[in-house]
Design an enzyme around this catalytic site. Sequence first.
Site, PDB file in Angstrom:
ATOM      1  N   TYR A   1      -2.726  -1.628  10.446  1.00  0.00           N
ATOM      2  CA  TYR A   1      -3.198  -2.262   8.995  1.00  0.00           C
ATOM      3  C   TYR A   1      -1.789  -1.846   8.007  1.00  0.00           C
ATOM      4  O   TYR A   1      -1.173  -2.833   7.529  1.00  0.00           O
ATOM      5  CB  TYR A   1      -4.353  -1.995   8.426  1.00  0.00           C
ATOM      6  N   HIS A   2      -1.593  -0.517   8.064  1.00  0.00           N
ATOM      7  CA  HIS A   2      -0.574  -0.191   6.983  1.00  0.00           C
ATOM      8  C   HIS A   2       0.772  -0.627   7.575  1.00  0.00           C
ATOM      9  O   HIS A   2       1.675  -0.913   6.642  1.00  0.00           O
ATOM     10  CB  HIS A   2      -0.636   1.210   6.608  1.00  0.00           C
TER      11      HIS A   2
ATOM     12  N   THR B   1       0.799  -1.110  -0.042  1.00  0.00           N
ATOM     13  CA  THR B   1      -0.148  -0.035   0.007  1.00  0.00           C
ATOM     14  C   THR B   1       0.808   1.400  -0.034  1.00  0.00           C
ATOM     15  O   THR B   1       1.911   1.190   0.518  1.00  0.00           O
ATOM     16  CB  THR B   1      -0.989   0.288   1.130  1.00  0.00           C
TER      17      THR B   1
ATOM     18  N   LYS C   1       1.569  -3.992   6.436  1.00  0.00           N
ATOM     19  CA  LYS C   1       2.277  -4.326   5.116  1.00  0.00           C
ATOM     20  C   LYS C   1       3.638  -3.653   5.008  1.00  0.00           C
ATOM     21  O   LYS C   1       4.528  -4.409   4.111  1.00  0.00           O
ATOM     22  CB  LYS C   1       1.362  -3.204   4.225  1.00  0.00           C
TER      23      LYS C   1
ATOM     24  N   SER D   1      -1.328   3.432  10.319  1.00  0.00           N
ATOM     25  CA  SER D   1      -2.412   2.629  11.176  1.00  0.00           C
ATOM     26  C   SER D   1      -1.648   1.302  11.243  1.00  0.00           C
ATOM     27  O   SER D   1      -0.436   0.858  10.559  1.00  0.00           O
ATOM     28  CB  SER D   1      -3.538   2.472  10.340  1.00  0.00           C
TER      29      SER D   1
END
Length: 382
Positions: A181-182, A144, A185, A179
């Site tokens: 989530y990021h 991302t 990644k 975040s």
Amino acid sequence: MKILILGGDGFLGWPTAMHLSQAGHEVLIVDNYLRRRLCLEQSVSPLFPVPDLGRRVQLWREITGLSIEARIGDLSDWSFISSVMQGFVPDALVHYAEQPAAPYSMLNRHAAALTLQNNLMATLNVIYGVREFAPACHIVKLGTMGEYGTPNIDIEEGWLEIEHKGRTDKFLYPRQAGSLYHTTKIMDTDMLWLYARVWKIRVTDLMQGPVYGLETYENAGHEELYSFLNYDEIFGTVLNRFIVQAVAGYPLTVYGAGGQTRGFLNIKDTLNCIELAIRTPAEPGQLRIFNQFTETFSVNGLADKVASVGRQMGLSVEIKSIANPRKEAEDHRYIAAHTGLLDLGLEPHVLTDERLADIIRLVMRYKDRIDPNQFLRNIKWA
Ligand code: USQ
């Protein structure tokens, strides 16, 4: 080619499966329905119901005569992924199988732990599966643009040459996500880079921006083949949310000052990027990184665009800035390189007023199903 699609039930996984099947590849999908289960857990639902994978695959066969195989299972379960890899031996795999929502990852400890466990274990098992059963397989991994955060310098395409005390070396571009989530990644990228160096696996890591739109080459005219369109605060992304809000007559929810800028792309471009990456695989030992977006917009810019096109279509659209539930820069530099995919031949579908109007028109058909309670769920970063 034999192509394995991990997370093939998702917003991008299913369109990718159809696209590669249509292009003549042998496609196997794997999914554990995590996205569907989390939507149920959070009591949110997409704009229209989406058939399960078994039914989707059957519809695809009826419409095109082509077959896609689907298996339901959890990639964090090594016995499952190893049996899939051993049985299918893919030439390439596309790895979408991650908890994809930043707001979900910041919800509470349970959601944070699930995100970490799911995303990292899936990636680790993919790497081991490739090494043990399909060492030539090209891993195409969805990363991302959020891995880079919003630094005060230009964002390069994955790598940065640094000069220090008269010497230079090339490193992964510094990353600082907004975040958990990021951040998973970023951890995925670090893991892939480690195993590219030590085991010579071949990897393309796609730093993708938020995707908008629903219609692809394959599902046009077949709405039963469309992806999920989430518009809730947890799983909905900004442009899709603004469009649904405009249709519902709900003020567009600009978070804070609205100067947050991101790189966006049309869902058709996602499919083209994946196909281009597969067609020209990374070399053994290479971690190839592309920044996968076609245009940048600020949140305010997007809201103005949706308001202007919506009003031309007779909608009454208001824009309202609300307190930002996230911790993020609201006014920042965002100059990001993105030439790698263009050099491979990508021809971008930019966000013209007509394309925006097409998506608004589609959402208008489902206006009665919009539940305004889904727009805000009071999820705060801090
Ligand atoms: N935003 C608003 N109003 C809203 C929703 C979002 O102002 O109603 C703002 C957010 O605060 C943020 C920006 O719009 O500044 C983008 O938010 P988003 O929810 O569209 O995107 P994000 O949370 O960053 O995540 C999405 C996908 C994720 C993907 C990422 C690409 O869910 O899977 O990795 O986009 S990127 O943003 O480039 O990291």
